[in-house]
Design an enzyme around this catalytic site. Structure first.
Site, PDB file in Angstrom:
ATOM      1  N   PRO A  50       0.789  -1.217   0.000  1.00 31.76           N
ATOM      2  CA  PRO A  50       0.000   0.000   0.000  1.00 31.76           C
ATOM      3  C   PRO A  50       0.829   1.277   0.000  1.00 31.76           C
ATOM      4  O   PRO A  50       1.871   1.353   0.643  1.00 31.76           O
ATOM      5  CB  PRO A  50      -0.828  -0.109   1.289  1.00 31.76           C
ATOM      6  CG  PRO A  50      -0.133  -1.126   2.120  1.00 31.76           C
ATOM      7  CD  PRO A  50       0.525  -2.070   1.171  1.00 31.76           C
ATOM      8  N   ASN A  51       0.317   2.221  -0.759  1.00 31.28           N
ATOM      9  CA  ASN A  51       0.833   3.594  -0.839  1.00 31.28           C
ATOM     10  C   ASN A  51       2.134   3.717  -1.633  1.00 31.28           C
ATOM     11  O   ASN A  51       2.616   4.828  -1.867  1.00 31.28           O
ATOM     12  CB  ASN A  51       1.000   4.206   0.567  1.00 31.28           C
ATOM     13  CG  ASN A  51      -0.325   4.305   1.290  1.00 31.28           C
ATOM     14  OD1 ASN A  51      -1.259   4.879   0.756  1.00 31.28           O
ATOM     15  ND2 ASN A  51      -0.440   3.722   2.469  1.00 31.28           N
TER      16      ASN A  51
ATOM     17  N   ARG B  60       4.982  11.103  -2.345  1.00 27.05           N
ATOM     18  CA  ARG B  60       4.700  10.719  -0.957  1.00 27.05           C
ATOM     19  C   ARG B  60       5.902  11.018  -0.057  1.00 27.05           C
ATOM     20  O   ARG B  60       6.974  10.413  -0.253  1.00 27.05           O
ATOM     21  CB  ARG B  60       4.414   9.215  -0.926  1.00 27.05           C
ATOM     22  CG  ARG B  60       4.204   8.656   0.443  1.00 27.05           C
ATOM     23  CD  ARG B  60       4.224   7.125   0.423  1.00 27.05           C
ATOM     24  NE  ARG B  60       3.956   6.624   1.741  1.00 27.05           N
ATOM     25  CZ  ARG B  60       4.159   5.368   2.110  1.00 27.05           C
ATOM     26  NH1 ARG B  60       4.628   4.484   1.243  1.00 27.05           N
ATOM     27  NH2 ARG B  60       3.912   5.001   3.332  1.00 27.05           N
TER      28      ARG B  60
ATOM     29  N   TYR C  82      11.020   9.129   1.458  1.00 29.30           N
ATOM     30  CA  TYR C  82      11.037   8.100   0.412  1.00 29.30           C
ATOM     31  C   TYR C  82      11.740   8.526  -0.875  1.00 29.30           C
ATOM     32  O   TYR C  82      11.927   7.694  -1.757  1.00 29.30           O
ATOM     33  CB  TYR C  82       9.600   7.653   0.110  1.00 29.30           C
ATOM     34  CG  TYR C  82       8.931   6.997   1.301  1.00 29.30           C
ATOM     35  CD1 TYR C  82       9.434   5.822   1.841  1.00 29.30           C
ATOM     36  CD2 TYR C  82       7.820   7.575   1.913  1.00 29.30           C
ATOM     37  CE1 TYR C  82       8.850   5.229   2.946  1.00 29.30           C
ATOM     38  CE2 TYR C  82       7.216   6.987   3.019  1.00 29.30           C
ATOM     39  CZ  TYR C  82       7.745   5.811   3.536  1.00 29.30           C
ATOM     40  OH  TYR C  82       7.164   5.222   4.629  1.00 29.30           O
TER      41      TYR C  82
ATOM     42  N   ASN D  46       8.257  -5.419  -0.865  1.00 28.63           N
ATOM     43  CA  ASN D  46       8.094  -4.237  -0.024  1.00 28.63           C
ATOM     44  C   ASN D  46       6.617  -4.175   0.334  1.00 28.63           C
ATOM     45  O   ASN D  46       5.796  -3.683  -0.452  1.00 28.63           O
ATOM     46  CB  ASN D  46       8.534  -2.956  -0.725  1.00 28.63           C
ATOM     47  CG  ASN D  46       8.467  -1.757   0.215  1.00 28.63           C
ATOM     48  OD1 ASN D  46       7.914  -1.846   1.325  1.00 28.63           O
ATOM     49  ND2 ASN D  46       9.022  -0.639  -0.204  1.00 28.63           N
TER      50      ASN D  46
ATOM     51  N   ALA E 225       3.152  -0.764   4.857  1.00 29.98           N
ATOM     52  CA  ALA E 225       2.649  -0.829   6.237  1.00 29.98           C
ATOM     53  C   ALA E 225       2.195  -2.241   6.623  1.00 29.98           C
ATOM     54  O   ALA E 225       2.182  -2.573   7.818  1.00 29.98           O
ATOM     55  CB  ALA E 225       1.505   0.158   6.415  1.00 29.98           C
TER      56      ALA E 225
ATOM     57  N   GLU F  84      12.684  -9.258   2.178  1.00 26.42           N
ATOM     58  CA  GLU F  84      11.908  -8.079   2.620  1.00 26.42           C
ATOM     59  C   GLU F  84      12.743  -6.841   2.342  1.00 26.42           C
ATOM     60  O   GLU F  84      13.903  -6.777   2.765  1.00 26.42           O
ATOM     61  CB  GLU F  84      11.626  -8.229   4.125  1.00 26.42           C
ATOM     62  CG  GLU F  84      10.927  -7.017   4.732  1.00 26.42           C
ATOM     63  CD  GLU F  84      10.784  -7.162   6.261  1.00 26.42           C
ATOM     64  OE1 GLU F  84      10.857  -8.291   6.801  1.00 26.42           O
ATOM     65  OE2 GLU F  84      10.614  -6.109   6.905  1.00 26.42           O
TER      66      GLU F  84
ATOM     67  N   HIS G 279      12.808  -2.400   2.138  1.00 24.62           N
ATOM     68  CA  HIS G 279      12.201  -1.103   2.448  1.00 24.62           C
ATOM     69  C   HIS G 279      13.090  -0.008   1.883  1.00 24.62           C
ATOM     70  O   HIS G 279      14.325  -0.115   1.936  1.00 24.62           O
ATOM     71  CB  HIS G 279      12.057  -0.897   3.957  1.00 24.62           C
ATOM     72  CG  HIS G 279      11.232  -1.965   4.598  1.00 24.62           C
ATOM     73  ND1 HIS G 279       9.870  -1.991   4.529  1.00 24.62           N
ATOM     74  CD2 HIS G 279      11.594  -3.072   5.293  1.00 24.62           C
ATOM     75  CE1 HIS G 279       9.418  -3.057   5.163  1.00 24.62           C
ATOM     76  NE2 HIS G 279      10.438  -3.736   5.636  1.00 24.62           N
TER      77      HIS G 279
ATOM     78  N   ARG H  53      13.165   4.909  12.418  1.00 29.11           N
ATOM     79  CA  ARG H  53      11.894   5.632  12.413  1.00 29.11           C
ATOM     80  C   ARG H  53      11.062   5.283  13.660  1.00 29.11           C
ATOM     81  O   ARG H  53      11.614   4.854  14.655  1.00 29.11           O
ATOM     82  CB  ARG H  53      11.167   5.344  11.094  1.00 29.11           C
ATOM     83  CG  ARG H  53      11.992   5.761   9.862  1.00 29.11           C
ATOM     84  CD  ARG H  53      11.262   5.488   8.579  1.00 29.11           C
ATOM     85  NE  ARG H  53      10.008   6.235   8.515  1.00 29.11           N
ATOM     86  CZ  ARG H  53       9.053   5.982   7.611  1.00 29.11           C
ATOM     87  NH1 ARG H  53       9.246   5.015   6.704  1.00 29.11           N
ATOM     88  NH2 ARG H  53       7.938   6.689   7.603  1.00 29.11           N
TER      89      ARG H  53
END
Ligand code: DQA
Length: 147
Positions: free
Chosen positions: A11-12, A19, A24, A74, A77, A98, A100, A107
């Site tokens: 998502p996103n 964004r 990012y 990725n 969330a 995985e 990111h 964070r």
């Protein structure tokens, strides 16, 4: 074994480029896809590149990737919330990395826990779009030899 690698985005990530660019970066998802296509081709691999804002789509795509070289995921969330994605990786046994864009450990605390990390081959975070390049390279260069 099919010589295909799957890069799946949650998502996103369709909003990349606009964004939270301070976190990012400026690259769009199309830019990330182009980078992934170049990297996959360098390793002689076909690339399937997808994005969805829906958890079930990602579950289905992980299941469909079974038997391939692997999945660079990725999950956005969903990384921090999804038992379903964790179970899809564990249940299919598909090799997964995985990734990111951001360093999730630098964070908010809620980003420090991943449901996926225990069932993937490895985790790469914090290198922007290069995280994807490193993920593809990891799967391509550590795959078992064909019988
Ligand atoms: C992300 C990090 C996640 O915490 C966040 O929810 C995202 C993007 C990253 O690529 O840095 O959507 O996966």
């Amino acid at each position: 074994m099919s010589d295909t690698i799957h890069v799946l985005n949650g998502p996103n990530l369709n909003l990349l480029g606009t964004r939270e660019p301070g976190i990012y970066g400026a690259a769009t998802l199309a830019d990330v896809e182009a980078l992934c296509r170049t990297t996959a081709a360098q390793h002689g691999l076909e690339l399937v590149f997808r994005q969805s804002n829906h958890e079930g789509d990602l579950v289905g795509w992980i299941q469909a990737a079974a038997g391939s070289v692997g999945v660079v995921l990725n999950a956005g969330a969903y990384t921090h919330t999804s038992v379903a994605l964790r179970d899809a990786i564990a249940g299919t046994g598909v090799p997964a990395v995985e990734v990111h864009l951001s360093n999730v450990f630098a964070r908010e605390p809620f980003r420090h826990h991943s449901y996926l990390s225990p069932v993937v081959r490895g985790v790469i975070c914090g290198f922007g779009p290069q995280s994807y390049v490193l993920g593809i390279t990891a799967l391509a260069t550590t795959r078992p030899a064909r019988p």
